[in-house]
Design a protein around this motif. Structure first.
Motif, short mmCIF file in Angstrom:
data_model
loop_
_atom_site.label_atom_id
_atom_site.label_comp_id
_atom_site.label_asym_id
_atom_site.label_seq_id
_atom_site.Cartn_x
_atom_site.Cartn_y
_atom_site.Cartn_z
N THR A 70 0.84 -1.19 0.00
CA THR A 70 0.00 0.00 0.00
C THR A 70 0.88 1.24 0.00
O THR A 70 1.76 1.39 0.84
CB THR A 70 -0.91 0.02 1.23
OG1 THR A 70 -1.68 -1.19 1.26
CG2 THR A 70 -1.87 1.20 1.17
N ARG A 71 0.64 2.13 -0.94
CA ARG A 71 1.46 3.34 -1.06
C ARG A 71 0.83 4.49 -0.29
O ARG A 71 -0.24 4.37 0.29
CB ARG A 71 1.63 3.70 -2.53
CG ARG A 71 2.36 2.61 -3.33
CD ARG A 71 2.53 3.00 -4.79
NE ARG A 71 3.24 1.98 -5.53
CZ ARG A 71 3.49 2.04 -6.83
NH1 ARG A 71 3.05 3.08 -7.54
NH2 ARG A 71 4.16 1.07 -7.44
N ARG A 72 1.51 5.61 -0.31
CA ARG A 72 1.05 6.77 0.44
C ARG A 72 -0.34 7.20 -0.02
O ARG A 72 -1.18 7.58 0.80
CB ARG A 72 2.04 7.92 0.27
CG ARG A 72 1.66 9.19 1.02
CD ARG A 72 2.78 10.21 0.94
NE ARG A 72 3.97 9.73 1.62
CZ ARG A 72 5.13 10.37 1.62
NH1 ARG A 72 5.25 11.52 0.96
NH2 ARG A 72 6.17 9.88 2.27
N ASP A 73 -0.61 7.12 -1.31
CA ASP A 73 -1.94 7.51 -1.83
C ASP A 73 -3.03 6.63 -1.23
O ASP A 73 -4.15 7.10 -0.97
CB ASP A 73 -1.97 7.41 -3.35
CG ASP A 73 -1.13 8.49 -4.02
OD1 ASP A 73 -0.76 9.46 -3.33
OD2 ASP A 73 -0.84 8.35 -5.22
N PHE A 76 -3.65 7.83 2.17
CA PHE A 76 -4.30 9.15 2.04
C PHE A 76 -5.80 8.96 1.86
O PHE A 76 -6.61 9.61 2.53
CB PHE A 76 -3.68 9.89 0.85
CG PHE A 76 -3.89 11.37 0.88
CD1 PHE A 76 -2.98 12.20 1.51
CD2 PHE A 76 -4.99 11.95 0.27
CE1 PHE A 76 -3.15 13.57 1.52
CE2 PHE A 76 -5.18 13.32 0.28
CZ PHE A 76 -4.25 14.14 0.91
N ASP A 77 -6.17 8.04 0.97
CA ASP A 77 -7.60 7.77 0.74
C ASP A 77 -8.25 7.16 1.98
O ASP A 77 -9.40 7.48 2.31
CB ASP A 77 -7.77 6.84 -0.46
CG ASP A 77 -7.54 7.54 -1.78
OD1 ASP A 77 -7.56 8.78 -1.81
OD2 ASP A 77 -7.35 6.85 -2.80
N TYR A 113 -14.38 5.50 -2.69
CA TYR A 113 -13.05 4.91 -2.53
C TYR A 113 -13.11 3.45 -2.99
O TYR A 113 -13.13 2.52 -2.18
CB TYR A 113 -12.61 5.01 -1.06
CG TYR A 113 -12.66 6.42 -0.53
CD1 TYR A 113 -11.61 7.30 -0.74
CD2 TYR A 113 -13.80 6.90 0.14
CE1 TYR A 113 -11.66 8.61 -0.28
CE2 TYR A 113 -13.85 8.21 0.60
CZ TYR A 113 -12.79 9.05 0.39
OH TYR A 113 -12.84 10.35 0.85
N PRO A 271 1.19 10.24 4.99
CA PRO A 271 0.87 11.49 4.28
C PRO A 271 1.38 12.69 5.07
O PRO A 271 1.45 12.65 6.31
CB PRO A 271 -0.66 11.48 4.21
CG PRO A 271 -1.05 10.05 4.39
CD PRO A 271 -0.03 9.47 5.31
N GLU A 275 -0.73 18.62 3.96
CA GLU A 275 -1.42 18.16 2.75
C GLU A 275 -2.70 17.43 3.11
O GLU A 275 -3.75 17.64 2.49
CB GLU A 275 -0.48 17.25 1.96
CG GLU A 275 -1.05 16.78 0.63
CD GLU A 275 -0.09 15.86 -0.10
OE1 GLU A 275 -0.38 15.52 -1.26
OE2 GLU A 275 0.94 15.47 0.49
#
Length: 289
Positions: A70-73, A76-77, A113, A271, A275
């Motif tokens: 799982t990436r930062r995006d 974030f979601d 999402y 995150p 931001e």
């Protein structure tokens, strides 16, 4: 993708170095040794693992090779989703969350999402965490303990494939010795056939030892470690949900509960605070113009 690149590097370095040293790669192709080693490894895996764990091993290995963490995006979601649910519960009452957890596929919030909604384990963990809060069946200070127990069970279950892969990796050098001994037995039985036949069978026996050690330390053990790292990433995702929901249940403001969850993440996927705050304030929320 990185796993495939690593496998390619291991193969090229090993076979390329062997060829540069004057070796003929085709000499390593002794099918009987491959049958003994990989057949015994497969049999060992079947003996040691129940059917459902065997299926988990296949799924975890495929995920390690072709999946991605799982990436930062993604986080974030997740934090935005949690914030939207918490604000709805704070402004309209916890009962307003009922429609979203009873039928998540139709939830106007969760449908924003799709990656989260499509992941059954993530979705179910969040729903199971929110349901006792909405129903009022549990005290806020008991909820965190309940979710920690569930996370512990999930972590233990996720580690079963790792332990079995390590068992296979640790056994492969010994299996290679078994293949080598069988090769030597064949060699001793063919001494009368001349030095050429004897040399070929000795080479086959040594190939068995090589395959066992090479497979263990070049592929199986590193793959087990990658599966473990993927498990840790999965547990971090679920722990982020736990921290946020537990904080909200204890009365933290939605933005504070989400901030606490954000700080529980590793720096590589966390995150940025400014931001995230800007993104949360710009979300269209219930009762907001």
């Amino acid at each position: 993708m990185m796993v495939l690149i690593g496998i390619l590097i291991v193969m090229l370095a090993t076979l390329g170095g062997f060829a540069l040293g004057g070796g003929n790669v085709l000499v390593l192709l002794h099918i009987s040794e491959y049958v003994i080693i990989f057949g015994m490894a497969l049999g060992l895996l079947i003996i040691a693992s129940p059917p459902h764990v065997g299926r988990d091993i296949v799924r975890k290995v495929v995920g390690a090779v072709f999946g991605r963490k799982t990436r930062r995006d993604g986080y974030f979601d997740l934090l935005k989703l949690l914030y939207e649910l918490f604000v709805l519960g704070r402004r309209n009452g916890l009962i307003a969350l009922e429609e979203h957890i009873s039928d998540p596929e139709q939830s106007v919030i969760l449908r924003k999402y799709p990656d989260f909604l499509a992941h059954e384990e993530h979705r179910n963990f969040l729903i199971n965490a929110l349901r006792p809060v909405v129903d009022g069946r549990i005290k806020p200070d008991q909820l965190e303990s309940l979710m920690s127990t569930e996370l512990g069970a999930k972590a233990e279950e996720a580690d079963h494939p790792v332990h079995l892969l390590q068992l296979v990796g640790d056994s492969l050098p010994g299996i290679g010795i078994v293949a080598a001994v069988l090769g030597i037995i064949n060699t001793m039985a063919s001494l009368a056939d001349g030095p050429e036949v004897v040399g070929e069978r000795v080479a086959a026996a040594l190939t068995g030892t090589l395959l066992g050690v090479f497979s263990a330390y070049g592929f199986v053990n590193p793959l087990a470690n990658r599966v473990r790292m993927n498990n840790l990433d999965e547990m971090q995702y679920l722990r982020c949900i736990k921290v946020a929901v537990a904080g909200f249940a204890k009365g933290l403001a939605p933005i504070t509960a989400v901030e606490v969850a954000r700080r529980s993440l590793e720096s590589s996927v966390q995150p940025l605070a400014d931001e995230l705050e800007a993104a949360l304030k710009s979300l269209p929320l219930p009762g907001k113009a």
